[in-house]
Write an enzyme that holds these catalytic residues in place. Structure first.
Site, mmCIF file in Angstrom:
data_model
loop_
_atom_site.group_PDB
_atom_site.id
_atom_site.type_symbol
_atom_site.label_atom_id
_atom_site.label_comp_id
_atom_site.label_asym_id
_atom_site.label_seq_id
_atom_site.Cartn_x
_atom_site.Cartn_y
_atom_site.Cartn_z
ATOM 1 N N ASP A 38 -3.335 2.250 -5.732
ATOM 2 C CA ASP A 38 -2.097 2.257 -4.939
ATOM 3 C C ASP A 38 -1.928 1.040 -4.052
ATOM 4 O O ASP A 38 -1.093 1.040 -3.158
ATOM 5 C CB ASP A 38 -2.023 3.528 -4.096
ATOM 6 C CG ASP A 38 -2.741 3.404 -2.771
ATOM 7 O OD1 ASP A 38 -3.843 2.813 -2.749
ATOM 8 O OD2 ASP A 38 -2.187 3.862 -1.762
ATOM 9 N N GLU A 39 -2.709 0.008 -4.308
ATOM 10 C CA GLU A 39 -2.730 -1.094 -3.346
ATOM 11 C C GLU A 39 -2.928 -2.419 -4.073
ATOM 12 O O GLU A 39 -3.722 -2.501 -4.997
ATOM 13 C CB GLU A 39 -3.951 -0.834 -2.467
ATOM 14 C CG GLU A 39 -3.912 -1.353 -1.099
ATOM 15 C CD GLU A 39 -5.256 -1.083 -0.432
ATOM 16 O OE1 GLU A 39 -5.709 -1.971 0.279
ATOM 17 O OE2 GLU A 39 -5.851 -0.008 -0.637
ATOM 18 N N ASP A 53 0.857 -1.193 0.000
ATOM 19 C CA ASP A 53 0.000 0.000 0.000
ATOM 20 C C ASP A 53 0.888 1.237 0.000
ATOM 21 O O ASP A 53 1.710 1.415 0.897
ATOM 22 C CB ASP A 53 -0.907 -0.032 1.234
ATOM 23 C CG ASP A 53 -1.991 1.048 1.188
ATOM 24 O OD1 ASP A 53 -3.011 0.882 1.857
ATOM 25 O OD2 ASP A 53 -1.800 2.063 0.495
HETATM 26 P P1 TTP Z 1 -5.382 5.012 0.575
HETATM 27 O O1 TTP Z 1 -4.362 3.935 0.383
HETATM 28 O O2 TTP Z 1 -6.561 4.748 1.437
HETATM 29 O O3 TTP Z 1 -4.684 6.297 1.195
HETATM 30 P P2 TTP Z 1 -3.271 6.909 0.904
HETATM 31 O O4 TTP Z 1 -2.428 6.083 0.013
HETATM 32 O O5 TTP Z 1 -3.470 8.325 0.479
HETATM 33 O O6 TTP Z 1 -2.632 6.957 2.350
HETATM 34 P P3 TTP Z 1 -2.107 5.766 3.257
HETATM 35 O O7 TTP Z 1 -2.264 4.508 2.470
HETATM 36 O O8 TTP Z 1 -0.664 6.111 3.542
HETATM 37 O O9 TTP Z 1 -2.962 5.815 4.483
HETATM 38 O O10 TTP Z 1 -5.915 5.511 -0.824
HETATM 39 C C1 TTP Z 1 -5.083 5.591 -1.958
HETATM 40 C C2 TTP Z 1 -5.459 6.762 -2.850
HETATM 41 O O11 TTP Z 1 -6.839 6.644 -3.219
HETATM 42 C C3 TTP Z 1 -5.335 8.091 -2.150
HETATM 43 O O12 TTP Z 1 -4.041 8.656 -2.269
HETATM 44 C C4 TTP Z 1 -6.400 8.903 -2.790
HETATM 45 C C5 TTP Z 1 -7.441 7.926 -3.246
HETATM 46 N N1 TTP Z 1 -8.632 7.963 -2.355
HETATM 47 C C6 TTP Z 1 -9.670 8.822 -2.691
HETATM 48 O O13 TTP Z 1 -9.607 9.497 -3.719
HETATM 49 N N2 TTP Z 1 -10.767 8.904 -1.872
HETATM 50 C C7 TTP Z 1 -10.872 8.167 -0.710
HETATM 51 O O14 TTP Z 1 -11.883 8.277 0.021
HETATM 52 C C8 TTP Z 1 -9.775 7.278 -0.367
HETATM 53 C C9 TTP Z 1 -9.841 6.456 0.882
HETATM 54 C C10 TTP Z 1 -8.695 7.229 -1.226
HETATM 55 MG MG MG Z 2 -2.237 4.032 0.341
#
Ligand code: TTP
Ligand code: MG
Length: 388
Positions: A104-105, A9
């Site tokens: 991103d995951e 992630d």
């Molecule tokens: P996440 O992996 O949930 O968040 P992140 O990568 O920004 O932070 P971290 O993993 O370090 O906690 O989501 C990945 C991407 O998806 C995030 O950068 C933006 C997008 N996203 C949205 O657009 N809306 C949302 O509600 C969420 C949860 C994520």
């Molecule tokens: Mg993330």
């Protein structure tokens, strides 16, 4: 043989990319979503901004109230997709079993890759290093015998985390975690469970199953199994999937229709892109809504011509949403899935004169995706966006 699952992630994904590309933003609170004080929600916030309590799906207005000095940036999805593509390509060098969950995951099943590339731990370290060296971004990595534990592990010391969790570590590493770390348990459910003295995953693992079912519905059974480290779900690569979808669980329940529509649009774009990337079209559009009280409904519509277009997916998802969401009960989760998948070749074969226009449109989308991926953002763009 025990499975080895890696969950990767990226850290503060959209925000980290913007900070990487503009050094002025390094170390500053950065909020991706839109200009401050405009309608809309936070997509993500840099770790500096999270200190102010800012998180995804929070209205931008609220984010501004909490941290007026933050830098607000409109999301550049083309760019994030390009980065996502490069990350997934790295994963695919180590195993064909890559299941992306979002841009991103992803889950990687590396059980069978260890002979070639070293132990799962070594593969994890290589992937982390390559993401840093080749893309100048940090990822958090979790390694475990199943998806559930791998996902929890990658989150253990985010950002820039790396954790290996085996079944034997369950008691020490997983059971002390608060129940809110469990996928799908938000503050409201946590409060409900707290009333029964269930505060940690360990307490959840030991509680009477019938009580959990009473509190969470049929999901209660699964939750108890997960808390005990049992999760047989396989890693399914997109090309073998029967459906392609994406859902978001909110940190706090959401009622605002405009905000929910914005999130639906994001989901449509994400699903459309993934269809095009994997060479699929979908005929059935499914919208899933889970209300604050866990009532969950899925509603679908099947269209005559399979599609992979963001705008078509969004239009139908929007209709399904409005038909089934009155605004009385707030939502904790929203998702879009396309099923009844048809391979691109099949769609081509079934071309009739009538839908030739539609087909052209679809070719246009996929060509744009490809060119922009390869040569950079806005290599091909709309004429009115070109500055003189
Ligand atoms: P996440 O992996 O949930 O968040 P992140 O990568 O920004 O932070 P971290 O993993 O370090 O906690 O989501 C990945 C991407 O998806 C995030 O950068 C933006 C997008 N996203 C949205 O657009 N809306 C949302 O509600 C969420 C949860 C994520
Ligand atoms: Mg993330």
């Amino acid at each position: 043989m025990e499975r080895k699952i890696i969950h990767v992630d990226m850290d503060a994904f959209y925000a980290a990319i913007e900070q990487r590309d503009n050094p002025d933003l390094k170390g500053k609170p950065v909020i991706i979503g839109g200009k401050e004080n405009t309608r809309g929600v936070v997509s993500t916030a840099s770790y500096e901004a999270r200190k102010y309590g800012i998180h995804s799906a929070m209205p931008l207005v609220e984010a501004y109230r909490r941290c007026p000095e933050a830098v607000f940036i409109k999301p550049d999805l083309q760019k994030y997709r390009r980065v996502s593509y490069s990350i997934m390509r790295i994963f695919e060098e180590y195993t064909p079993l890559v299941e992306p969950l979002s841009l991103d995951e992803a889950f990687l099943d590396v059980t069978g890759s260890q002979k070639l590339f070293g132990s799962a731990e070594e593969i994890g370290i290589k992937i982390k290093d390559r993401i840093k060296k080749e893309l100048n971004l940090t990822a958090s990595i979790g390694i475990a015998p199943n998806k559930f534990l791998a996902k929890l592990s990658s989150d253990l010391n985010k950002p820039d985390g790396f954790n290996v969790v085996n079944i034997g570590d369950l008691k020490e590493k997983i059971w002390p975690l608060p129940i809110t770390k469990l996928w799908g348990i938000g503050n409201k459910t946590a409060n409900k469970l707290k009333g029964f003295n269930i505060n940690t995953i360990g307490e959840l693992a030991r509680v009477d199953e019938s009580l959990l079912v009473k509190l969470l519905g049929s999901w209660g059974q699964e939750v108890k199994r997960l808390a005990n480290g049992i999760d047989p779900r396989p890693v399914v690569p997109e090309r073998d999937a029967h459906s392609i979808g994406h859902e978001i669980t909110f940190k706090e329940d959401i009622k605002d229709k405009k905000i929910l529509e914005d999130i639906l649009l994001e989901l449509s774009q994400d699903v459309g892109w993934r269809l095009r990337r994997t060479g699929f079209f979908g005929k059935t559009i499914i919208v899933k809504l889970r209300f604050y009280d866990f009532q969950t409904i899925t509603r679908s519509q099947t269209i005559s011509e399979a599609t992979n277009r963001d705008d078509v997916i969004f239009k139908i998802a929007q209709e399904l949403f409005h038909k089934n969401f009155s605004g009385e009960k707030s939502l904790r989760l929203i998702g879009i899935t396309l099923s009844n998948l048809v391979k691109e070749e099949e769609v081509k074969k079934q071309l009739t004169l009538f839908n030739k226009d539609n087909y052209k449109f679809e070719k246009l989308y996929s060509a744009l995706d490809k060119i922009n991926l390869k040569y950079g953002k806005e290599t091909v763009t709309r004429a009115r966006l070109i500055k003189k």
